[in-house]
Motif scaffolding. Structure first.
Motif, PDB file in Angstrom:
ATOM      1  N   TYR A  50     -33.560  41.858 -89.691  1.00 18.76           N
ATOM      2  CA  TYR A  50     -34.343  40.556 -91.281  1.00 18.76           C
ATOM      3  C   TYR A  50     -34.666  41.363 -91.857  1.00 18.76           C
ATOM      4  CZ  TYR A  50     -38.644  40.794 -89.377  1.00 18.76           C
ATOM      5  OH  TYR A  50     -40.267  41.326 -88.961  1.00 18.76           O
ATOM      6  N   ASP A  51     -34.755  43.127 -91.825  1.00 23.39           N
ATOM      7  CA  ASP A  51     -34.834  44.416 -93.220  1.00 23.39           C
ATOM      8  C   ASP A  51     -33.737  44.138 -93.792  1.00 23.39           C
ATOM      9  OD1 ASP A  51     -37.074  44.524 -91.447  1.00 23.39           O
ATOM     10  OD2 ASP A  51     -36.340  47.014 -90.408  1.00 23.39           O
ATOM     11  N   LEU A 393     -34.434  40.040-104.045  1.00 24.35           N
ATOM     12  CA  LEU A 393     -33.752  38.728-105.190  1.00 24.35           C
ATOM     13  C   LEU A 393     -32.832  37.490-104.830  1.00 24.35           C
ATOM     14  CD1 LEU A 393     -35.586  38.136-107.743  1.00 24.35           C
ATOM     15  CD2 LEU A 393     -33.239  38.647-108.540  1.00 24.35           C
ATOM     16  N   ARG A 394     -32.131  38.467-104.793  1.00 18.09           N
ATOM     17  CA  ARG A 394     -31.040  37.193-103.213  1.00 18.09           C
ATOM     18  C   ARG A 394     -31.354  36.486-101.972  1.00 18.09           C
ATOM     19  NH1 ARG A 394     -25.826  40.304-102.129  1.00 18.09           N
ATOM     20  NH2 ARG A 394     -25.166  38.637-101.674  1.00 18.09           N
ATOM     21  N   VAL A 395     -31.869  36.910-101.709  1.00 20.73           N
ATOM     22  CA  VAL A 395     -32.580  36.259-100.632  1.00 20.73           C
ATOM     23  C   VAL A 395     -33.959  35.305-100.733  1.00 20.73           C
ATOM     24  CG1 VAL A 395     -34.099  37.203 -97.881  1.00 20.73           C
ATOM     25  CG2 VAL A 395     -32.115  38.100 -98.604  1.00 20.73           C
ATOM     26  N   GLU A 396     -34.539  35.692-101.300  1.00 24.49           N
ATOM     27  CA  GLU A 396     -36.168  35.320-101.666  1.00 24.49           C
ATOM     28  C   GLU A 396     -34.921  34.172-103.072  1.00 24.49           C
ATOM     29  OE1 GLU A 396     -39.162  37.268-103.489  1.00 24.49           O
ATOM     30  OE2 GLU A 396     -38.812  38.568-101.769  1.00 24.49           O
ATOM     31  N   ARG A 397     -33.955  34.065-103.679  1.00 22.11           N
ATOM     32  CA  ARG A 397     -33.856  32.838-104.354  1.00 22.11           C
ATOM     33  C   ARG A 397     -32.957  31.765-103.235  1.00 22.11           C
ATOM     34  NH1 ARG A 397     -30.464  35.883-109.476  1.00 22.11           N
ATOM     35  NH2 ARG A 397     -31.887  36.030-110.736  1.00 22.11           N
ATOM     36  N   GLU A 440     -42.980  37.417 -95.103  1.00 19.55           N
ATOM     37  CA  GLU A 440     -42.095  35.789 -95.196  1.00 19.55           C
ATOM     38  C   GLU A 440     -40.441  35.693 -95.083  1.00 19.55           C
ATOM     39  OE1 GLU A 440     -44.129  33.619 -96.501  1.00 19.55           O
ATOM     40  OE2 GLU A 440     -45.998  35.025 -96.663  1.00 19.55           O
ATOM     41  N   HIS A 441     -39.749  36.298 -95.087  1.00 19.31           N
ATOM     42  CA  HIS A 441     -38.131  36.511 -95.156  1.00 19.31           C
ATOM     43  C   HIS A 441     -38.023  36.133 -93.410  1.00 19.31           C
ATOM     44  CE1 HIS A 441     -37.353  39.613 -98.665  1.00 19.31           C
ATOM     45  NE2 HIS A 441     -37.750  38.959 -98.835  1.00 19.31           N
ATOM     46  N   LEU A 442     -39.071  36.774 -92.339  1.00 21.29           N
ATOM     47  CA  LEU A 442     -39.126  36.706 -91.156  1.00 21.29           C
ATOM     48  C   LEU A 442     -39.236  35.056 -91.037  1.00 21.29           C
ATOM     49  CD1 LEU A 442     -39.624  37.083 -87.892  1.00 21.29           C
ATOM     50  CD2 LEU A 442     -41.639  38.175 -88.226  1.00 21.29           C
ATOM     51  N   LEU A 443     -40.710  34.954 -91.391  1.00 19.90           N
ATOM     52  CA  LEU A 443     -41.134  33.113 -91.499  1.00 19.90           C
ATOM     53  C   LEU A 443     -39.928  32.139 -91.607  1.00 19.90           C
ATOM     54  CD1 LEU A 443     -44.979  33.703 -92.304  1.00 19.90           C
ATOM     55  CD2 LEU A 443     -43.861  34.039 -89.748  1.00 19.90           C
ATOM     56  N   ALA A 444     -39.319  32.842 -92.502  1.00 23.64           N
ATOM     57  CA  ALA A 444     -38.470  31.826 -92.965  1.00 23.64           C
ATOM     58  C   ALA A 444     -37.339  31.433 -92.592  1.00 23.64           C
ATOM     59  CB  ALA A 444     -37.999  32.239 -94.489  1.00 23.64           C
ATOM     60  N   ILE A 445     -36.972  32.446 -90.997  1.00 23.09           N
ATOM     61  CA  ILE A 445     -35.790  32.589 -90.348  1.00 23.09           C
ATOM     62  C   ILE A 445     -36.079  31.583 -88.939  1.00 23.09           C
ATOM     63  CG2 ILE A 445     -34.371  34.257 -89.141  1.00 23.09           C
ATOM     64  CD1 ILE A 445     -34.243  36.439 -91.363  1.00 23.09           C
TER      65      ILE A 445
END
Length: 529
Positions: A50-51, A393-397, A440-445
């Motif tokens: 997820y990097d 930005l694309r991931v967080e959107r 936060e990306h990890l937690l979303a996944i």
């Protein structure tokens, strides 16, 4: 919930007490009551790496997906990989957010289209930035483009010598200045590379080394009548301390310097308030090359005769931010007569290099300031001359609007693990806002895996304190362990310092260490809570 519920976070804190740091932390592996490692990557398993960024993630991905693999012995297993962004087009991996680009009408393409010659000079540590990113995410050189990528020196330990190959970069630049190339683009990597450390003296030497070599190049350019642009891609060590005095080893949201030096510029002025996207139009104006309508940036020069073609040298001082406050400002503390003199020149200003100005989120949840710049978005915008939405930005959107839950590559990995009865592994950086990714990306996944009902989920993290306060790695590790407990999904089973996993210089011994950590569970054992 007692602290014993957080076995990995506690193990990280013990490592801190033993004077280990995040970047080079030896692998930690949770084991069961019989001492067997938990959650190893096995035949048939699915992995989501997820990097972000990607240039340091290629080698580890290759070790699992490339067959035959020539660099060290690997197990005869097949694993299925999804990556958050494309790390390299030749990798056998599904991509959650495919690349946008290559982007046309960049500085380098415009120069090539005009029939002019260009040379790029940098040591290999930053080759991808002057090649792929400056060219708008294009791998191949343009016609008329020459690349002089000097191999970075081999070294023992975490940091190279502060001088790196700065003098060799300067030598090659002076040679080209005395030649006939129309555009010369140069990157000195020292300040960025050495700046990610807590070694004040090494950083000061790196800053002063770059300033010295800059002086040599400027003198040669004056002798040859070459116009020079001096700038940077992002800041680093001009904000090396937090307000409380602890060390900040990350990038910054500071502006960067921008200066133009050369003949026939008398009476000219530079517009203030610009950003990195204005560098390419300025350079093209000096080269007397048309600026494409796709470039949103503007030439910052005013009152200068730009009708005659000039030879131009663009010098990028990687990581050199501009900041007036002297607290923790190692740029101000260093002896830098060349840059000090440029700040007094008429054609000097500062450019925005963070946040929305370079396609990054303008705010960071729970933290002051903009999203910090980095070398990838910096060079991309230096070349593109327009704002391009970053992968972050694309991931967080996608997280914000819920579309992440329908992402085809992520669903493929999760549904595949469910269908095949195998494990899902989540692999990546454990940091609040590293340029390589976010917890936060990890937690979303992880939440997505919970909603889809993936029964067996294991998390493998990489620590690296860049832009984080001391011992923050343990805080984020505990945050992930808490999330697993609250969701009832996932187990955080292993950690390693990013030094061993995120490499881009073909240090295959480090990658082998990370491979054996993931597959064989080699590392310090962390017993059950």
């Amino acid at each position: 919930m007692s602290s014993a519920t957080y076995p990995l976070a506690d193990a990280v804190r013990r490592a801190y007490r033993a004077t280990e740091d995040d970047e080079t932390m030896e692998p930690l592996v949770r084991v069961d009551a019989q001492g067997q490692p938990l959650g190893r990557i096995q035949d048939g398993d699915y992995v989501i790496f997820y990097d972000l960024r990607g240039e340091r993630e290629i080698e580890l991905t290759q070790a699992f997906t490339e067959r035959p693999f020539p660099h060290f012995a690997v197990e005869p297993i097949t694993t299925h990989w999804a990556t958050l962004i494309q790390y390299h087009p030749d990798l056998d991996a599904r991509v959650a957010f495919p690349p946008e680009g290559p982007y046309p009408d960049t500085l380098c393409e415009a120069v090539s289209r005009a029939g002019l010659s260009q040379v790029k000079i940098v040591e290999s540590e930053k080759a991808v930035h002057l090649g792929f990113f400056l060219n708008g995410k294009r791998e191949e050189p343009f016609p008329g483009e020459q690349r002089r990528f000097l191999p970075s020196r081999e070294f023992e330990g975490y940091l190279p010598p502060p001088e790196m190959r700065a003098s060799d970069v300067a030598d090659a630049t002076i040679e080209e200045i005395r030649g006939d190339a129309d555009l010369i683009v140069v990157n000195w990597a020292n300040v960025d590379v050495i700046g990610h450390s807590e070694d004040r003296q090494a950083i000061l030497r790196a800053v002063e080394t770059v300033d010295t070599q800059l002086g040599r190049v400027l003198e040669a350019a004056r002798d040859e009548g070459i116009t020079v642009i001096v700038t940077a891609d992002h800041g680093t060590v001009e904000k090396w301390l937090y307000e409380d005095g602890t060390i900040d080893t990350g990038h910054t949201d500071s502006p960067v310097p921008f200066a133009v030096i050369g003949p026939k510029l008398e009476g000219g002025q530079l517009c203030d308030g610009g950003s990195l996207i204005d560098v390419a139009p300025t350079a093209l104006t000096l080269l007397d090359v048309p600026v494409a309508t796709t470039m949103e940036g503007q030439s910052l020069l005013r009152g200068v005769d730009t009708g005659a073609r000039r030879r131009v040298t663009l010098l990028i001082l990687d990581g050199w931010g501009a900041r007036d406050d002297t607290h923790g400002n190692l740029i101000a503390e260093a002896h830098t007569p060349q840059m000090d003199a440029l700040e007094g020149e008429p054609l000097y200003t500062r450019l925005q290099a963070a946040g929305e100005a370079v396609g990054l989120p303008d705010t960071v949840p729970g933290r002051p300031g903009k999203t910090v710049g980095n070398s990838e978005v910096g060079h991309l915008h230096l070349g593109a001359g327009r704002v391009l939405p970053s992968d972050r930005l694309r991931v967080e959107r996608a997280i914000a609007d819920g579309s992440l839950r329908q992402n085809a590559a992520l669903c493929w990995a999760m549904e595949g693990a469910i269908r095949d009865g195998t494990a899902l592994h989540l692999l990546g950086i454990i940091s609040f806002y590293s340029s390589h990714g976010s917890v936060e990306h990890l937690l979303a996944i992880l939440r997505m895996a919970h909603e889809l009902g993936v029964p067996e989920v294991y998390i493998h993290g990489m620590l690296g304190r860049r832009g984080e306060k001391p011992e923050s790695g343990a805080i984020y590790t505990q945050q992930v362990e808490e999330a697993c407990h609250e969701l009832g999904t996932g187990a955080f089973v292993s950690l390693i310092g990013r030094f061993w996993s995120l490499d881009r210089e073909h240090n295959w011994d480090r990658i082998e260490k990370s491979y054996r950590w993931l597959v064989h569970g080699e590392g310090r054992q962390v017993p059950p809570a």
